[in-house]
Design a protein around this motif. Structure first.
Motif, PDB file in Angstrom:
ATOM      1  N   ALA A 199       0.834  -1.206   0.000  1.00  0.00           N
ATOM      2  CA  ALA A 199       0.000   0.000   0.000  1.00  0.00           C
ATOM      3  C   ALA A 199       0.867   1.253   0.000  1.00  0.00           C
ATOM      4  CB  ALA A 199      -0.928  -0.009   1.211  1.00  0.00           C
ATOM      5  N   GLU A 200       1.956   1.233   0.759  1.00  0.00           N
ATOM      6  CA  GLU A 200       2.863   2.382   0.816  1.00  0.00           C
ATOM      7  C   GLU A 200       3.516   2.630  -0.537  1.00  0.00           C
ATOM      8  OE1 GLU A 200       5.670   1.802   3.925  1.00  0.00           O
ATOM      9  OE2 GLU A 200       4.167   1.782   5.533  1.00  0.00           O
ATOM     10  N   VAL A 202       2.280   1.881  -3.477  1.00  0.00           N
ATOM     11  CA  VAL A 202       1.244   2.418  -4.364  1.00  0.00           C
ATOM     12  C   VAL A 202       1.070   3.917  -4.127  1.00  0.00           C
ATOM     13  CG1 VAL A 202      -1.224   2.417  -4.882  1.00  0.00           C
ATOM     14  CG2 VAL A 202      -0.002   0.248  -4.627  1.00  0.00           C
ATOM     15  N   GLN A 203       1.062   4.315  -2.870  1.00  0.00           N
ATOM     16  CA  GLN A 203       0.921   5.731  -2.533  1.00  0.00           C
ATOM     17  C   GLN A 203       2.124   6.539  -3.001  1.00  0.00           C
ATOM     18  OE1 GLN A 203      -1.805   7.305  -1.368  1.00  0.00           O
ATOM     19  NE2 GLN A 203      -2.770   5.279  -1.613  1.00  0.00           N
ATOM     20  N   ALA A 204       3.312   5.956  -2.895  1.00  0.00           N
ATOM     21  CA  ALA A 204       4.531   6.650  -3.321  1.00  0.00           C
ATOM     22  C   ALA A 204       4.491   6.938  -4.820  1.00  0.00           C
ATOM     23  CB  ALA A 204       5.755   5.807  -2.982  1.00  0.00           C
ATOM     24  N   LYS A 206       1.948   7.639  -6.473  1.00  0.00           N
ATOM     25  CA  LYS A 206       0.935   8.660  -6.738  1.00  0.00           C
ATOM     26  C   LYS A 206       1.384  10.060  -6.328  1.00  0.00           C
ATOM     27  CE  LYS A 206      -3.023   5.522  -6.251  1.00  0.00           C
ATOM     28  NZ  LYS A 206      -4.266   5.211  -5.487  1.00  0.00           N
ATOM     29  N   THR A 207       2.548  10.169  -5.691  1.00  0.00           N
ATOM     30  CA  THR A 207       3.044  11.482  -5.288  1.00  0.00           C
ATOM     31  C   THR A 207       3.440  12.278  -6.525  1.00  0.00           C
ATOM     32  OG1 THR A 207       5.335  10.690  -5.074  1.00  0.00           O
ATOM     33  CG2 THR A 207       3.908  10.543  -3.117  1.00  0.00           C
ATOM     34  N   THR A 211       4.671  10.522  -9.934  1.00  0.00           N
ATOM     35  CA  THR A 211       3.905  10.726 -11.165  1.00  0.00           C
ATOM     36  C   THR A 211       4.766  11.346 -12.252  1.00  0.00           C
ATOM     37  OG1 THR A 211       1.866  11.045  -9.882  1.00  0.00           O
ATOM     38  CG2 THR A 211       1.879  11.854 -12.151  1.00  0.00           C
TER      39      THR A 211
END
Length: 232
Positions: A199-200, A202-204, A206-207, A211
């Motif tokens: 999950a971490e 995936v979030q990284a 999206k930063t 991106t």
């Protein structure tokens, strides 16, 4: 008594897993040897010092080693094949056979596959229920470290081309090869790391930085050139 019996069974399972891994390691070592030879004969062929017959014979030996490993690993081999980039070997072989690849590019591909073979080592802890949490954490950290190092290498390749305002064919191949390597490590991470770590990651991605990095790489891979106005 039931707990003792359960722990004994788990210990025996780990021992059996270790025995299987030893046998698998032998097969991996044999494949490693054959890939080293295939790389050598491919290089000789590309520079005009080797014969197609010699290379074809070596490829058959490499394929035999691959089949033996597949027989040993069973259903796990499909993921292993992708994680090590063995799935792409036919492409580089065709390019070599047609003299359509630079020797340095060919060498880089085989070196990457060999690197992945040497780093993709399973742990017997993965088969033991009481060690699975620790095993997933260790595996996840190992893969994150490898991806971070390779991302740094990838960044240096892009910046080197940016400094010259030019992207050579060899540099493009190196970038494409490194992207494939990172993708294979990402796939392995998704299949082996714990849920929180995935999950971490995936979030990284999206930063803003994540991106932008993905956008730049997509542009390079699609256009086959470096944008002179790229912001480092």
């Amino acid at each position: 008594a039931a707990q003792v019996a359960s722990e004994k069974n788990e210990t025996l399972a780990v021992i059996e897993k270790l025995q299987n891994e030893v046998n698998t390691s032998i097969q991996v070592a044999e494949l490693n040897t054959q890939l080293h030879l295939e790389r050598r004969y491919s290089f000789s062929y590309l520079i005009g010092r080797g014969s197609a017959q010699t290379l074809t014979l070596q490829i058959s030996k490499t394929d035999a080693a691959v089949r033996n490993l597949e027989s040993r690993m069973g259903r796990e081999f499909a993921a292993f094949r992708n994680h090590t980039l063995l799935a792409q070997i036919d492409s580089i072989r065709n390019l070599t056979a047609n003299n359509a690849v630079h020797p340095a590019q060919m060498m880089l591909f085989y070196s990457t596959v060999l690197t992945r073979l040497n780093t993709l080592t399973a742990s017997a802890a993965e088969s033991a229920p009481y060690l699975q949490t620790v095993s997933r954490d260790i595996t996840g950290q190992r893969l994150l470290g490898q991806m971070a190092n390779n991302l740094g290498h990838l960044r240096s390749l892009v910046f080197s081309a940016l400094a010259k305002r030019n992207l050579t064919e060899q540099e493009l191949f190196a970038i494409e090869n490194m992207v494939d390597l990172i993708k294979s490590q990402h796939q392995e991470f998704i299949s082996k790391a714990d849920t929180a770590a995935k999950a971490e990651l995936v979030q990284a991605a999206k930063t803003t930085a994540g991106t932008y990095t993905n956008q730049v790489l997509r542009e390079i891979l699609i256009t086959k050139r470096i944008n002179a106005e790229l912001d480092a």
